[in-house]
Scaffold this active site. Sequence first.
Site, PDB file in Angstrom:
ATOM      1  N   ASP A  10       0.843  -1.198   0.000  1.00 10.35           N
ATOM      2  CA  ASP A  10       0.000   0.000   0.000  1.00 10.35           C
ATOM      3  C   ASP A  10       0.878   1.246   0.000  1.00 10.35           C
ATOM      4  O   ASP A  10       1.624   1.479   0.947  1.00 10.35           O
ATOM      5  CB  ASP A  10      -0.880  -0.049   1.272  1.00 10.35           C
ATOM      6  CG  ASP A  10      -1.760   1.162   1.426  1.00 10.35           C
ATOM      7  OD1 ASP A  10      -2.593   1.169   2.340  1.00 10.35           O
ATOM      8  OD2 ASP A  10      -1.599   2.119   0.629  1.00 10.35           O
ATOM      9  N   ILE A  11       0.803   2.022  -1.045  1.00 10.89           N
ATOM     10  CA  ILE A  11       1.677   3.202  -1.205  1.00 10.89           C
ATOM     11  C   ILE A  11       1.450   4.237  -0.100  1.00 10.89           C
ATOM     12  O   ILE A  11       2.352   5.018   0.224  1.00 10.89           O
ATOM     13  CB  ILE A  11       1.471   3.815  -2.601  1.00 10.89           C
ATOM     14  CG1 ILE A  11       2.667   4.670  -3.021  1.00 10.89           C
ATOM     15  CG2 ILE A  11       0.162   4.613  -2.688  1.00 10.89           C
ATOM     16  CD1 ILE A  11       2.661   5.053  -4.497  1.00 10.89           C
ATOM     17  N   ASN A  24      -7.390  11.788 -11.351  1.00  7.11           N
ATOM     18  CA  ASN A  24      -8.090  12.135 -12.594  1.00  7.11           C
ATOM     19  C   ASN A  24      -7.953  13.638 -12.779  1.00  7.11           C
ATOM     20  O   ASN A  24      -7.508  14.347 -11.873  1.00  7.11           O
ATOM     21  CB  ASN A  24      -9.566  11.690 -12.557  1.00  7.11           C
ATOM     22  CG  ASN A  24     -10.316  12.325 -11.417  1.00  7.11           C
ATOM     23  OD1 ASN A  24     -10.438  13.551 -11.342  1.00  7.11           O
ATOM     24  ND2 ASN A  24     -10.782  11.507 -10.493  1.00  7.11           N
ATOM     25  N   GLY A  32      -9.759   3.545  -6.368  1.00 13.23           N
ATOM     26  CA  GLY A  32      -8.391   3.009  -6.510  1.00 13.23           C
ATOM     27  C   GLY A  32      -7.382   3.670  -5.579  1.00 13.23           C
ATOM     28  O   GLY A  32      -7.683   3.998  -4.432  1.00 13.23           O
ATOM     29  N   ASP A  34      -6.168   6.584  -5.786  1.00 11.56           N
ATOM     30  CA  ASP A  34      -6.604   7.973  -5.510  1.00 11.56           C
ATOM     31  C   ASP A  34      -7.473   7.982  -4.259  1.00 11.56           C
ATOM     32  O   ASP A  34      -7.277   8.789  -3.327  1.00 11.56           O
ATOM     33  CB  ASP A  34      -7.396   8.463  -6.735  1.00 11.56           C
ATOM     34  CG  ASP A  34      -7.610   9.970  -6.757  1.00 11.56           C
ATOM     35  OD1 ASP A  34      -8.341  10.443  -7.639  1.00 11.56           O
ATOM     36  OD2 ASP A  34      -7.062  10.670  -5.890  1.00 11.56           O
ATOM     37  N   SER A 126      -2.592   4.063 -14.414  1.00 15.45           N
ATOM     38  CA  SER A 126      -3.516   3.740 -15.514  1.00 15.45           C
ATOM     39  C   SER A 126      -3.898   2.266 -15.630  1.00 15.45           C
ATOM     40  O   SER A 126      -4.725   1.929 -16.484  1.00 15.45           O
ATOM     41  CB  SER A 126      -2.956   4.185 -16.889  1.00 15.45           C
ATOM     42  OG  SER A 126      -3.134   5.568 -17.050  1.00 15.45           O
ATOM     43  N   THR A 127      -3.339   1.403 -14.784  1.00 14.37           N
ATOM     44  CA  THR A 127      -3.589  -0.047 -14.973  1.00 14.37           C
ATOM     45  C   THR A 127      -4.798  -0.540 -14.197  1.00 14.37           C
ATOM     46  O   THR A 127      -5.090  -1.736 -14.198  1.00 14.37           O
ATOM     47  CB  THR A 127      -2.362  -0.883 -14.532  1.00 14.37           C
ATOM     48  OG1 THR A 127      -2.201  -0.758 -13.113  1.00 14.37           O
ATOM     49  CG2 THR A 127      -1.106  -0.456 -15.251  1.00 14.37           C
ATOM     50  N   GLY A 128      -5.503   0.344 -13.527  1.00 14.18           N
ATOM     51  CA  GLY A 128      -6.716  -0.074 -12.801  1.00 14.18           C
ATOM     52  C   GLY A 128      -7.948   0.373 -13.572  1.00 14.18           C
ATOM     53  O   GLY A 128      -8.226  -0.114 -14.672  1.00 14.18           O
ATOM     54  N   TYR A 130      -8.449   2.805 -15.390  1.00 10.39           N
ATOM     55  CA  TYR A 130      -8.199   3.315 -16.750  1.00 10.39           C
ATOM     56  C   TYR A 130      -7.833   2.224 -17.756  1.00 10.39           C
ATOM     57  O   TYR A 130      -7.646   2.506 -18.934  1.00 10.39           O
ATOM     58  CB  TYR A 130      -7.149   4.425 -16.709  1.00 10.39           C
ATOM     59  CG  TYR A 130      -7.698   5.778 -16.245  1.00 10.39           C
ATOM     60  CD1 TYR A 130      -9.044   5.929 -15.902  1.00 10.39           C
ATOM     61  CD2 TYR A 130      -6.882   6.891 -16.157  1.00 10.39           C
ATOM     62  CE1 TYR A 130      -9.537   7.143 -15.480  1.00 10.39           C
ATOM     63  CE2 TYR A 130      -7.371   8.130 -15.745  1.00 10.39           C
ATOM     64  CZ  TYR A 130      -8.704   8.244 -15.413  1.00 10.39           C
ATOM     65  OH  TYR A 130      -9.208   9.455 -14.998  1.00 10.39           O
TER      66      TYR A 130
HETATM   67  N1  APR Z   1      -1.346   1.462  -3.061  1.00  8.21           N
HETATM   68  C1  APR Z   1      -0.713   1.231  -4.253  1.00  8.21           C
HETATM   69  N2  APR Z   1      -1.357   0.940  -5.396  1.00  8.21           N
HETATM   70  C2  APR Z   1      -2.712   0.851  -5.327  1.00  8.21           C
HETATM   71  C3  APR Z   1      -3.450   1.083  -4.133  1.00  8.21           C
HETATM   72  C4  APR Z   1      -2.698   1.393  -2.967  1.00  8.21           C
HETATM   73  N3  APR Z   1      -3.299   1.634  -1.784  1.00  8.21           N
HETATM   74  N4  APR Z   1      -4.779   0.927  -4.409  1.00  8.21           N
HETATM   75  C5  APR Z   1      -4.865   0.602  -5.709  1.00  8.21           C
HETATM   76  N5  APR Z   1      -3.636   0.535  -6.261  1.00  8.21           N
HETATM   77  C6  APR Z   1      -3.238   0.180  -7.630  1.00  8.21           C
HETATM   78  C7  APR Z   1      -4.213  -0.647  -8.434  1.00  8.21           C
HETATM   79  O1  APR Z   1      -4.115  -2.015  -8.083  1.00  8.21           O
HETATM   80  C8  APR Z   1      -3.703  -0.381  -9.839  1.00  8.21           C
HETATM   81  O2  APR Z   1      -2.667  -1.310 -10.150  1.00  8.21           O
HETATM   82  O3  APR Z   1      -3.100   1.371  -8.372  1.00  8.21           O
HETATM   83  C9  APR Z   1      -3.077   1.027  -9.743  1.00  8.21           C
HETATM   84  C10 APR Z   1      -3.810   2.101 -10.506  1.00  8.21           C
HETATM   85  O4  APR Z   1      -5.196   1.827 -10.482  1.00  8.21           O
HETATM   86  P1  APR Z   1      -6.267   3.001 -10.211  1.00  8.21           P
HETATM   87  O5  APR Z   1      -6.111   3.483  -8.838  1.00  8.21           O
HETATM   88  O6  APR Z   1      -7.598   2.474 -10.648  1.00  8.21           O
HETATM   89  O7  APR Z   1      -5.807   4.194 -11.166  1.00  8.21           O
HETATM   90  P2  APR Z   1      -5.943   4.372 -12.745  1.00  8.21           P
HETATM   91  O8  APR Z   1      -6.088   3.077 -13.461  1.00  8.21           O
HETATM   92  O9  APR Z   1      -4.824   5.302 -13.110  1.00  8.21           O
HETATM   93  O10 APR Z   1      -7.337   5.134 -12.886  1.00  8.21           O
HETATM   94  C11 APR Z   1      -7.425   6.440 -12.379  1.00  8.21           C
HETATM   95  O11 APR Z   1      -9.344   5.916 -11.087  1.00  8.21           O
HETATM   96  O12 APR Z   1      -9.460   6.140  -8.843  1.00  8.21           O
HETATM   97  C12 APR Z   1      -9.783   6.746 -10.018  1.00  8.21           C
HETATM   98  O13 APR Z   1      -9.735   9.082  -9.520  1.00  8.21           O
HETATM   99  C13 APR Z   1      -9.061   8.044 -10.195  1.00  8.21           C
HETATM  100  O14 APR Z   1     -10.364   8.631 -12.098  1.00  8.21           O
HETATM  101  C14 APR Z   1      -9.084   8.174 -11.687  1.00  8.21           C
HETATM  102  C15 APR Z   1      -8.880   6.740 -12.151  1.00  8.21           C
END
Ligand code: APR
Length: 178
Positions: A10-11, A24, A32, A34, A126-128, A130
Site C-alpha cells: 500500500d503506497i 483524474n 483506486g 486515488d 492507468s492499470t486499474g 483506466y
Molecule cells: N497502493 C498502491 N497501489 C494501489 C493502491 C494502494 N493503496 N490501491 C490501488 N492501487 C493500484 C491498483 O491495483 C492499480 O494497479 O493502483 C493502480 C492504478 O489503479 P487506479 O487506482 O484504478 O488508477 P488508474 O487506473 O490510473 O485510474 C485512475 O481511477 O481512482 C480513479 O480518480 C481516479 O479517475 C481516476 C482513475
Amino acid sequence: MAVLELLQGDITCLKVDAIVNAANSSLLGGGGVDGAIHRAAGPELLAECQKIAEHRKNHPAGACPTGEAVITGPGRLPCKKVIHTVGPIWYGGTQREPSLLAACYRNSLLLAQERELESIAFPNISTGVYGYPKAAAAEIAIKTVKASLFETPGIKQVIFVCYDQENYELYKNLADVW
Ligand code: APR
C-alpha cells in the site's frame, strides 16, 4: 545513479519524500489508489486539491491534464509530498496512450527534482480503472523512469509499488533488466 526498488503493498504507508497519485483531471479524488491516498491523507489533501482545481478552473483539459503532474502536501500521510498525475485512459493504443503514460512518470520525476525531493514511489498508473494493459504499462514505467533519471540527478530512490499480484509478477520479471 538512483536505486530502483520494487515493493508489493500500500503506497499510503511509505515514508518517502513523495508518493505519486494516479488521479483524474479534476483532482477531486476517486477510487483506486486515488481513493486510498485521500482516505489516508484526510480532508486537508482534498482541500488543497480543490484550491488547485479552482485556480485552474478555466483550463479546457481540467485542473490537471493527462500526462501532467501537480504537487501538494501530504495531509496525514507519512510522506513529505503527494505528486498527483493523470494517466491516460486506454482506448486501444490509438490515442497517444503510450506517450501520455510516459509523460506521467517523466513529469512526476521532473517535479520531484524541481522540489529537491530525493525518494519517490509510483503506483502502477492507468492499470486499474483506466484499463491500460499491465505488461505494456510496466515496460513504459521502467523504461521512462530509467531514461528520465539522467535529467533528474537529485533523485536517489525510486520505488515501484505494486498493489495487485499481477503487476507485482510483471515488474519482478522485468526487474532483471532494470
Ligand atoms: N497502493 C498502491 N497501489 C494501489 C493502491 C494502494 N493503496 N490501491 C490501488 N492501487 C493500484 C491498483 O491495483 C492499480 O494497479 O493502483 C493502480 C492504478 O489503479 P487506479 O487506482 O484504478 O488508477 P488508474 O487506473 O490510473 O485510474 C485512475 O481511477 O481512482 C480513479 O480518480 C481516479 O479517475 C481516476 C482513475
